[in-house]
Scaffold this motif. Structure first.
Motif, PDB file in Angstrom:
ATOM      1  N   LEU A   1       0.827  -1.204   0.000  1.00 52.73           N
ATOM      2  CA  LEU A   1       0.000   0.000   0.000  1.00 52.73           C
ATOM      3  C   LEU A   1       0.866   1.261   0.000  1.00 52.73           C
ATOM      4  N   ALA A   2       1.887   1.276   0.842  1.00 61.77           N
ATOM      5  CA  ALA A   2       2.762   2.444   0.915  1.00 61.77           C
ATOM      6  C   ALA A   2       3.431   2.705  -0.425  1.00 61.77           C
ATOM      7  N   LYS A   3       3.838   1.655  -1.098  1.00 61.58           N
ATOM      8  CA  LYS A   3       4.507   1.815  -2.395  1.00 61.58           C
ATOM      9  C   LYS A   3       3.521   2.230  -3.485  1.00 61.58           C
ATOM     10  N   ILE A   4       2.286   1.759  -3.405  1.00 57.75           N
ATOM     11  CA  ILE A   4       1.268   2.192  -4.374  1.00 57.75           C
ATOM     12  C   ILE A   4       0.986   3.679  -4.207  1.00 57.75           C
ATOM     13  N   PHE A   5       0.782   4.111  -2.969  1.00 52.03           N
ATOM     14  CA  PHE A   5       0.381   5.493  -2.725  1.00 52.03           C
ATOM     15  C   PHE A   5       1.546   6.476  -2.740  1.00 52.03           C
ATOM     16  N   SER A   6       2.765   5.987  -2.944  1.00 49.91           N
ATOM     17  CA  SER A   6       3.911   6.875  -3.154  1.00 49.91           C
ATOM     18  C   SER A   6       4.446   6.758  -4.580  1.00 49.91           C
ATOM     19  N   GLY A   7       3.801   5.919  -5.394  1.00 49.90           N
ATOM     20  CA  GLY A   7       4.170   5.816  -6.801  1.00 49.90           C
ATOM     21  C   GLY A   7       5.245   4.807  -7.121  1.00 49.90           C
ATOM     22  N   ALA A   8       5.732   4.064  -6.132  1.00 45.20           N
ATOM     23  CA  ALA A   8       6.787   3.077  -6.386  1.00 45.20           C
ATOM     24  C   ALA A   8       6.256   1.849  -7.113  1.00 45.20           C
ATOM     25  N   ILE A   9       4.988   1.513  -6.871  1.00 44.69           N
ATOM     26  CA  ILE A   9       4.317   0.430  -7.603  1.00 44.69           C
ATOM     27  C   ILE A   9       3.298   1.090  -8.509  1.00 44.69           C
ATOM     28  N   LYS A  10       3.393   0.789  -9.808  1.00 45.26           N
ATOM     29  CA  LYS A  10       2.599   1.511 -10.801  1.00 45.26           C
ATOM     30  C   LYS A  10       1.566   0.669 -11.534  1.00 45.26           C
ATOM     31  N   THR A  11       1.687  -0.666 -11.487  1.00 45.48           N
ATOM     32  CA  THR A  11       0.745  -1.525 -12.215  1.00 45.48           C
ATOM     33  C   THR A  11       0.209  -2.625 -11.303  1.00 45.48           C
ATOM     34  N   TRP A  12      -0.990  -3.085 -11.632  1.00 44.81           N
ATOM     35  CA  TRP A  12      -1.648  -4.088 -10.803  1.00 44.81           C
ATOM     36  C   TRP A  12      -0.981  -5.460 -10.877  1.00 44.81           C
ATOM     37  N   ASP A  13      -0.190  -5.712 -11.913  1.00 42.48           N
ATOM     38  CA  ASP A  13       0.488  -7.005 -12.028  1.00 42.48           C
ATOM     39  C   ASP A  13       1.913  -6.949 -11.483  1.00 42.48           C
ATOM     40  N   ASP A  14       2.239  -5.916 -10.697  1.00 44.43           N
ATOM     41  CA  ASP A  14       3.551  -5.813 -10.064  1.00 44.43           C
ATOM     42  C   ASP A  14       3.830  -7.067  -9.231  1.00 44.43           C
ATOM     43  N   ALA A  15       5.082  -7.468  -9.226  1.00 45.03           N
ATOM     44  CA  ALA A  15       5.463  -8.705  -8.529  1.00 45.03           C
ATOM     45  C   ALA A  15       5.104  -8.669  -7.053  1.00 45.03           C
TER      46      ALA A  15
END
Length: 374
Positions: free
Chosen positions: A158-172
């Motif tokens: 969640l932290a990485k999604i909301f800070s932009g570090a994870i950008k796609t739903w199929d991220d590892a």
């Protein structure tokens, strides 16, 4: 306000918090639904009506429905007395209170040490302001993702999604959180509160406590993630999530339910936990009151960092912010009368508005604080 579906939760959460301590916005709210039912409080108190005829209050949308019930009961108990509540968001509520425009400020988080408390003390003529929590409620991590109806996220993800570090739903990392099942290969669109909000503050506090190594953006009523699209108020966030595929955001449970949004399970270390009345009530048992005397602000840090099984730790409390001293005599009398009615007579009407009555022990603590206002 369509929060009846978790009405019993509010009572259970507040009861849990107070038992262990012994003794935090917008114009629209969802419509009412069914109520799980909670016992009405038995406590009553004498009300000294009078003083300022028209009180002004402003702030959090999470308490708007309750304030409507309180205002109606206040007018019935104290003929000719009124309170006007503007649901403009927690940030505005504090600003209007500190600016002397609102007699009562509503916020989804307590006053922050520093500028907010300093201005509040100035507003209260050198006396401290008190944070009086009246409503507890969970925050949903809501999303819209075609092809996925069961999503689990960890605090780190969640932290990485909301800070932009994870950008796609199929991220590892998301795949790993879902037991190796890959989600659709679509861009993630973060939706956040564009206005200052206690919901944002609580959400960022949660990320900081539960995913300290991944969330370095701090807390506060302004979203600090630096990614996504802002929306005005809770209804705006819910509408924006519902409107586009690939979206994700944080919003009070009632609004997610009202829009029939999918809600992610949270895995804090003991497996994915869905947001329900039971799981949120289990989590609130970790909360403690950190305020001194009649300042009843809560310390939710331990709750947010909890890894307790079958608990959903992302919750917020809504506060009424008032002067301990410093009102003129007429305003002090009316504020005390309104809050006394809200904490006693008005409790019987909360279930029909989608809330649960306050637990007895918390009602007692509130009445002690209200009586001490001078």
């Amino acid at each position: 306000m369509k929060i009846k579906r978790h009405g019993a939760l509010i009572s259970l959460m507040a009861a849990g918090a107070l038992a262990l301590t012994a003794c935090g916005s917008d114009q629209n709210t969802p419509q009412s639904g069914g109520n799980a039912g909670a016992p009405a409080p038995t406590n009553t108190a004498p009300v000294d009506c009078g003083g300022k005829k028209s009180l002004v209050a402003e702030g959090s949308s999470a308490q708007k429905g309750a304030m409507e019930v309180f205002t109606q009961a206040y007018g019935a108990k104290c003929a000719g007395q009124q309170l006007a509540y503007t649901s403009s968001g927690s940030g505005n509520g504090i600003k209007q209170f500190n600016g002397g425009i609102a007699d009562i400020g509503g916020s989804d988080s307590p006053l922050k040490e520093g500028d907010e408390t300093t201005k509040a003390q100035e507003r209260c003529k050198g006396n401290p302001a008190w944070n009086l929590p009246l409503v507890f409620g969970p925050v949903a991590v809501a999303y819209k993702l075609e092809g996925a109806t069961d999503v689990t996220l960890t605090p780190d993800v969640l932290a990485k999604i909301f800070s932009g570090a994870i950008k796609t739903w199929d991220d590892a990392a998301i795949t790993a959180a879902n037991g190796g099942k890959a989600l659709p290969a679509k861009p993630i669109v973060v939706i956040y509160r564009g206005d200052e909000s206690g919901t944002t503050d609580n959400f960022q506090q949660y990320l900081g406590a539960a995913a300290a190594s991944s969330w370095t953006k701090g807390a506060g009523k302004k979203f600090n993630g630096g990614v996504g699209q802002g929306a005005q108020g809770s209804p705006g966030v819910a509408d924006a999530i519902a409107a586009a595929d690939g979206t994700i955001g944080y919003v009070e449970w009632s609004f997610a339910q009202d829009k029939k949004l999918s809600m992610a399970k949270l895995d804090s270390g003991s497996g994915g936990v869905a947001l329900t009345g039971e799981t949120a009530a289990n989590a609130i048992k970790e909360a403690k009151v950190k305020g001194s005397g009649n300042d009843l602000q809560l310390d939710l840090k331990a709750l947010y960092a909890s890894k307790t099984a079958n608990s959903y730790p992302l919750v917020l409390a809504t506060y009424e912010i008032v002067c301990s001293k410093g009102y003129d005599a007429d305003t002090a009398k009316a504020v005390k009368a309104f809050l006394t009615v809200a904490a006693t007579d008005a409790q019987a009407g909360l279930a029909d508005a989608g809330y649960s009555p306050l637990p007895q022990e918390f009602q007692d603590k509130l009445l002690t604080a209200i009586k001490a206002i001078a």
